[in-house]
Write a protein that holds these residues in place. Structure first.
Motif, PDB file in Angstrom:
ATOM      1  N   GLY A  66     -34.159  16.964  43.459  1.00  0.00           N
ATOM      2  CA  GLY A  66     -35.323  17.572  42.854  1.00  0.00           C
ATOM      3  C   GLY A  66     -34.991  17.894  41.409  1.00  0.00           C
TER       4      GLY A  66
ATOM      5  N   MET B  36     -27.887  23.901  46.049  1.00  0.00           N
ATOM      6  CA  MET B  36     -28.945  23.587  45.100  1.00  0.00           C
ATOM      7  C   MET B  36     -28.307  22.849  43.911  1.00  0.00           C
ATOM      8  N   THR B  37     -28.781  21.800  43.377  1.00  0.00           N
ATOM      9  CA  THR B  37     -30.084  21.219  43.551  1.00  0.00           C
ATOM     10  C   THR B  37     -30.100  20.008  44.495  1.00  0.00           C
ATOM     11  N   PHE B  38     -28.994  19.794  45.223  1.00  0.00           N
ATOM     12  CA  PHE B  38     -29.085  18.799  46.294  1.00  0.00           C
ATOM     13  C   PHE B  38     -30.149  19.258  47.295  1.00  0.00           C
ATOM     14  N   PHE B  39     -30.055  20.549  47.653  1.00  0.00           N
ATOM     15  CA  PHE B  39     -31.003  21.116  48.599  1.00  0.00           C
ATOM     16  C   PHE B  39     -31.816  22.196  47.904  1.00  0.00           C
ATOM     17  N   ASP B  40     -32.945  22.507  48.492  1.00  0.00           N
ATOM     18  CA  ASP B  40     -33.686  23.675  48.061  1.00  0.00           C
ATOM     19  C   ASP B  40     -32.966  24.909  48.583  1.00  0.00           C
TER      20      ASP B  40
ATOM     21  N   GLN C 298     -31.516  11.019  44.971  1.00  0.00           N
ATOM     22  CA  GLN C 298     -32.554  11.585  44.139  1.00  0.00           C
ATOM     23  C   GLN C 298     -32.675  13.068  44.425  1.00  0.00           C
TER      24      GLN C 298
END
Lengths: 247, 259
Positions: free
Chosen positions: B34, B223-227, B32
Motif C-alpha cells: 500500500g 506496516m507497510t507490508f501489512f495494514d 505491491q
C-alpha cells in the motif's frame, strides 16, 4: 456491525498449533466474540480430497449450531469421482447448500472449460457463488478461470499482502471476481480497493481456523471507509450473492 | 474490555501509548505494498492512535545501504518522534558503518538486520559485528527478521555474544518456529518477540504471552507490508487483560527503547 463469514473451515487440521481454536465449539466462541452472525464453512476432509465424504461430515458438524452454514467442496465429475451437475444441484437443494468451493490445484485438475464446463455451467445457471483460495489459481490462471466463466460469481480468498498487481488487472477484466477480506492485509488495503473497485466486490471472511477472525473483523471495523461500505463488506455483499442463488 | 470496545465502536486507540517496533517505508521489490511513504504511514498512525513507529527503508536493506539509511533519516526528521529509525547495515560493503546515524539526534533508535535478503547472510555474521558492537555499547535494540528456526538461532547467538544489546525476534514468535523463539527467550534475558505476522491464527498472541511472559511481547505491525490495523485488532480482541494489552501495545517497547 454484524458480520457474515463467507468462508472458513471445520474439522481437525493436520498440525494444529497449541492454542489454535479449530474445534467447532471454539469457532463458535470466536464468532460470538467477533460479532459474526453466520459462518459458511467447508470441511477439511473435503478439502483434503475426500470430497463427498467430507461434505457429508460437514452436514453432520453444522448440526451443532444453526449459525453454521454449509459450503461444499466440488470437483469435475470426471471418472464419477464427484456428482454430476444435476445430482449436485438436487443434493445442494436438499441440504440447503448455497455456496461451493473449488480447489483445482489441490484436487489436481484443470480449471479450464474443457475440464470444468459442466460444473461451471451449473454454477452459472444456479448463480451459486464459487470460492477458491488464491493459491488454487495463481497469476494468469486467475484470469483464465474468471474470464472462462463470466457468468459465475467467483470469490478469491486467502490473498495475503503481495497480490494487488495480480488481482488488479483481473478485477478490471472480470467483473465476476470478488475478493475475500480474510488476510487481505495491504496497508490501507480496503480503502484503496474501495476507491478503485468499490466495496461491492469485497466479501468478509476469516479463513478460520488458520486465519484470524479478530484481525479480520478489526480490518473492516477500523478501515478508513464509510459506514455503508463497511456494512456491504461485513454482510451486505454476501447476502446479495446468496439472494441471487436459484436452486 | 476497553480495547474490544474501541474496535467495535470504530474509534482510534487514544489514551494508550502505542509503539510499533516493526515498520517499513519505501517500495518493496516483488510485492505491491500500500502507500509506503512517511506521510501515508503517519496518516494511518494518526487515524489509529499509534504514537510512534520504528522503521527501516526496505530498498536500502537490499541495495544501497547509505541511501536507504539517509532516506530513513529524512523521514525521521520530517516526523520527529513519530517515525523512529532503524539503521540497516550491509555486510557486503566494507565501508559500511552505521554509527554516524547515532552520532547526533537523527531519530534512530536501533539496528535492523535482514540477512535473508542480503545474500542469505547469517544473522550472526561477523560482517555485522560493527553494528552489534555499537548496539551493545549503547544498549540499543536490534530487530532481526527471524522467521525460520535457523534465523532465530543465529539471532540468539548475537544475544549471547552481546549481552547488553536487546534482540527483537521479528515474526518468529508467531510462526511455525515459535517454539524455537520461546526457547531462546527463556535462555536469554535480552531477547524479545514482536507480533509482526499476518498469518498467525487466533490464540497465538495469548500462547506467546503464556510462554515467555507479558513483558517480552512487543507490538509490531510490519506496516507497510501489512495494514497496522491487522495486528492492533488481534491484540485488542485477544483474551488478555487491558493492562496486558497496554504492555504489548507500547509500554514494553517504551521501556526497551528507553523512550
Amino acid at each position: 456491525m454484524r458480520f457474515i463469514d463467507a468462508s472458513c473451515r471445520l474439522g481437525m487440521p493436520a498440525a494444529p498449533g497449541e492454542g489454535m481454536p479449530w474445534k467447532t465449539e471454539e469457532i463458535l466462541e470466536l464468532m460470538d466474540r467477533c460479532h459474526i452472525e453466520q459462518a459458511f464453512a467447508y470441511h477439511i476432509v473435503a478439502r483434503d480430497g475426500e470430497v463427498e465424504d467430507g461434505n457429508g461430515l460437514l452436514m453432520e458438524e453444522i448440526k451443532k449450531d444453526s449459525r453454521l452454514q454449509p459450503q461444499w467442496c466440488a470437483m469435475p465429475a470426471t471418472f464419477r469421482e464427484f456428482l454430476h451437475a444435476d445430482a449436485l444441484g438436487d443434493a445442494m437443494k436438499k441440504n440447503g447448500v448455497k455456496t461451493l468451493r473449488i480447489a483445482p490445484k489441490g484436487f489436481a485438475h484443470s480449471a479450464m472449460p474443457y475440464a470444468m464446463k459442466e460444473l461451471m455451467d451449473f454454477a452459472a445457471q444456479s448463480r451459486v457463488p464459487v470460492f477458491f483460495d488464491y493459491g488454487e489459481a495463481v497469476g494468469d490462471a486467475l484470469y483464465d478461470l474468471c474470464s472462462a466463466y463470466p457468468d459465475v460469481k467467483f470469490v478469491v480468498t486467502n490473498t495475503a499482502y503481495a497480490l494487488n498487481r495480480f488481482l488488479g488487472p483481473v478485477l478490471d477484466a472480470c467483473p465476476n471476481l470478488y475478493v475475500g477480506t480474510g488476510n487481505y492485509v495491504p496497508h490501507q488495503g480496503l480503502e484503496t480497493f474501495c476507491r478503485y473497485y468499490s466495496a461491492d466486490r469485497l466479501i468478509f471472511n476469516t479463513n478460520l481456523p488458520f486465519g484470524s477472525a479478530t484481525a479480520a473483523v478489526s480490518l473492516v471495523c477500523l478501515a478508513n471507509i464509510s459506514k455503508e461500505e463497511k456494512e456491504k463488506i461485513a454482510c451486505g455483499n454476501m447476502e446479495r450473492l446468496l439472494s441471487e442463488v436459484r436452486l | 474490555m476497553r480495547y474490544e470496545n474501541l474496535v467495535y465502536e470504530q474509534k482510534p486507540f487514544d489514551g494508550v501509548y502505542v509503539l510499533d517496533v516493526h515498520g517499513h517505508i519505501g517500495f518493496e521489490q516483488g510485492s505491491q505494498l500500500g502507500p509506503h511513504d512517511g506521510k501515508s504511514i503517519v496518516h494511518t498512525m494518526d487515524r489509529m492512535g499509534v504514537d510512534a513507529v520504528c522503521v527501516s527503508y526496505s530498498p536500502g536493506l537490499r541495495g544501497d545501504w547509505k541511501r536507504g539509511n539517509d532516506i530513513t533519516a529524512q523521514v525521521c526528521g520530517a516526523y520527529r518522534g513519530r517515525v523512529l529509525g532503524y539503521a540497516a547495515p550491509n555486510p557486503f560493503h566494507k565501508d559500511c558503518d552505521v554509527s554516524e546515524y547515532f552520532a547526533e539526534d537523527r531519530g534512530f533508535v536501533g539496528i535492523k538486520i535482514h540477512g535473508n535478503i542480503q545474500g542469505e547472510t547469517p544473522e550472526n555474521d561477523p560482517r555485522y559485528a560493527h553494528a552489534f558492537e555499537l548496539a551493545n555499547k549503547r544498549k540499543l535494540p536490534v530487530l532481526f527478521h527471524a522467521w525460520m528456526p535457523y534465523e532465530i538461532d543465529r539471532a540468539a547467538d548475537v544475544a549471547r555474544q552481546y549481552p547488553d544489546l536487546k534482540v527483537i525476534i521479528g515474526h518468529g514468535g508467531l510462526t511455525f518456529a515459535r517454539e524455537h523463539a520461546v526457547a531462546v527467550c527463556k535462555k536469554y534475558d535480552n531477547v524479545y518477540c514482536d507480533t509482526a505476522i499476518s498469518s498467525a491464527p487466533d490464540g497465538s498472541i495469548e500462547w506467546l504471552v503464556d510462554k515467555i511472559g507479558i513483558d517480552r511481547v512487543l507490538y509490531g505491525s510490519d506496516m507497510t507490508f501489512f495494514d497496522c490495523i491487522h495486528t492492533m485488532g488481534k491484540i485488542a480482541l485477544a483474551k488478555l487483560t487491558d493492562e496486558e494489552k497496554e504492555k504489548i501495545f507500547g509500554l514494553n517497547a517504551k521501556s526497551l527503547f528507553g523512550l
